[in-house]
Design a protein around this motif. Structure first.
Motif, short mmCIF file in Angstrom:
data_model
loop_
_atom_site.label_atom_id
_atom_site.label_comp_id
_atom_site.label_asym_id
_atom_site.label_seq_id
_atom_site.Cartn_x
_atom_site.Cartn_y
_atom_site.Cartn_z
N ARG A 38 1.48 -0.88 0.13
CA ARG A 38 -0.23 0.08 0.39
C ARG A 38 1.15 1.14 0.24
N GLN A 39 0.18 1.81 -0.63
CA GLN A 39 0.66 3.64 -0.75
C GLN A 39 -0.36 4.88 -0.23
N ALA A 40 0.62 5.35 1.15
CA ALA A 40 -0.31 6.31 1.22
C ALA A 40 0.45 8.00 0.77
N PRO A 41 -0.81 8.78 0.77
CA PRO A 41 0.19 9.89 0.45
C PRO A 41 1.23 10.23 0.37
N GLY A 42 2.21 10.79 -0.35
CA GLY A 42 3.41 11.38 0.65
C GLY A 42 4.46 10.57 0.67
N LYS A 43 3.90 8.60 0.88
CA LYS A 43 4.93 8.19 1.85
C LYS A 43 5.03 6.28 0.12
N GLU A 44 6.27 6.33 1.43
CA GLU A 44 6.70 5.01 -0.17
C GLU A 44 5.54 3.61 0.04
N ARG A 45 5.61 3.00 -0.36
CA ARG A 45 5.32 1.96 -0.66
C ARG A 45 5.42 0.64 0.05
N GLU A 46 4.50 0.78 1.15
CA GLU A 46 5.11 -0.13 2.30
C GLU A 46 4.24 -1.50 1.96
N PHE A 47 5.49 -2.66 2.78
CA PHE A 47 4.51 -4.49 2.81
C PHE A 47 3.26 -4.18 3.32
N ALA A 48 2.58 -4.92 3.32
CA ALA A 48 0.81 -5.14 3.90
C ALA A 48 0.91 -6.77 4.35
N ALA A 49 0.85 -7.15 3.06
CA ALA A 49 0.63 -8.71 3.65
C ALA A 49 0.81 -9.97 1.96
N THR A 50 1.54 -10.62 2.64
CA THR A 50 1.98 -12.10 1.77
C THR A 50 1.30 -13.46 1.63
N ILE A 51 1.33 -14.61 0.62
CA ILE A 51 0.31 -15.36 1.15
C ILE A 51 1.85 -16.30 -0.30
N ASN A 52 2.12 -17.46 0.55
CA ASN A 52 3.65 -17.81 -0.17
C ASN A 52 2.28 -19.14 -1.25
N TRP A 53 3.22 -20.01 -2.28
CA TRP A 53 2.28 -20.51 -3.38
C TRP A 53 1.19 -21.44 -2.87
N ASN A 54 1.19 -21.87 -1.80
CA ASN A 54 -0.03 -22.99 -2.55
C ASN A 54 -1.11 -21.95 -0.80
N GLY A 55 -0.97 -21.42 -0.26
CA GLY A 55 -1.26 -20.34 0.41
C GLY A 55 -2.02 -20.62 1.86
N TYR A 56 -0.59 -22.07 2.30
CA TYR A 56 -0.50 -22.53 3.75
C TYR A 56 -0.01 -22.02 4.86
N SER A 57 1.19 -20.52 3.90
CA SER A 57 1.74 -19.73 4.82
C SER A 57 1.65 -18.02 4.54
N THR A 58 1.63 -17.68 5.36
CA THR A 58 1.66 -16.17 5.43
C THR A 58 2.33 -15.60 6.08
N TYR A 59 1.92 -13.79 5.85
CA TYR A 59 3.36 -12.96 6.56
C TYR A 59 2.28 -11.59 6.87
N TYR A 60 2.35 -11.21 7.80
CA TYR A 60 1.56 -9.46 7.44
C TYR A 60 2.62 -8.44 8.42
N ALA A 61 2.13 -7.42 7.33
CA ALA A 61 2.66 -6.31 8.80
C ALA A 61 2.56 -6.31 9.69
N ASP A 62 2.99 -5.40 10.81
CA ASP A 62 2.84 -5.17 12.28
C ASP A 62 1.42 -4.25 12.11
N SER A 63 1.41 -3.55 11.36
CA SER A 63 0.65 -2.43 11.31
C SER A 63 -0.93 -3.43 11.41
N VAL A 64 -1.02 -3.88 10.40
CA VAL A 64 -1.90 -4.95 10.03
C VAL A 64 -2.75 -6.48 10.49
N LYS A 65 -1.56 -6.87 11.20
CA LYS A 65 -2.05 -8.30 12.04
C LYS A 65 -2.62 -8.04 12.69
#
Length: 124
Positions: A38-65
């Protein structure tokens, strides 16, 4: 031609929910991670969430966890981001991306294809 199309953004009040979708076409991405940034106005694009290839593993930024949930449907070549308990600071353009690897990468450099983004605005 590879294309990622996000949808589901909009205006919501604080405490509300939105469910973003990202449909991929042009090739199959079932062997790769997918992520949301995600990218807010005036800020760098930042990581929010990711999911691995088969959907069994996820990872979140602390701000959205604990508030956001990423999921994927490899048959539909689609990744989702369920966003609950939204806050004004979640206001941003949200981008989906396809990873270069199978795991749960958090760096923009580990993603090869990007969508055009969908606006999420949370009012207080």
């Amino acid at each position: 031609q590879v294309q990622l199309v996000e949808s589901g953004g909009g205006l919501v009040q604080a405490g509300g929910s939105l469910n973003l979708s990202c449909a991929a076409s042009g090739r199959t991405f079932s062997n790769y991670a997918m992520g949301w940034f995600r990218q807010a106005p005036g800020k760098e694009r930042e990581f929010a969430a990711t999911i691995n290839w088969n959907g069994y593993s996820t990872y979140y930024a602390d701000s959205v966890k604990g508030r956001f949930t990423i999921s994927r449907d490899n048959v539909k070549n689609t990744v989702y981001l369920q966003m609950n308990s939204l806050k004004p600071e979640d206001t941003a353009v949200y981008y989906c991306a396809v990873g270069r690897v199978r795991g749960t990468p958090q760096s923009r450099d580990d993603y090869s294809y990007w969508g055009q983004g969908t606006q999420v605005t949370v009012s207080s």
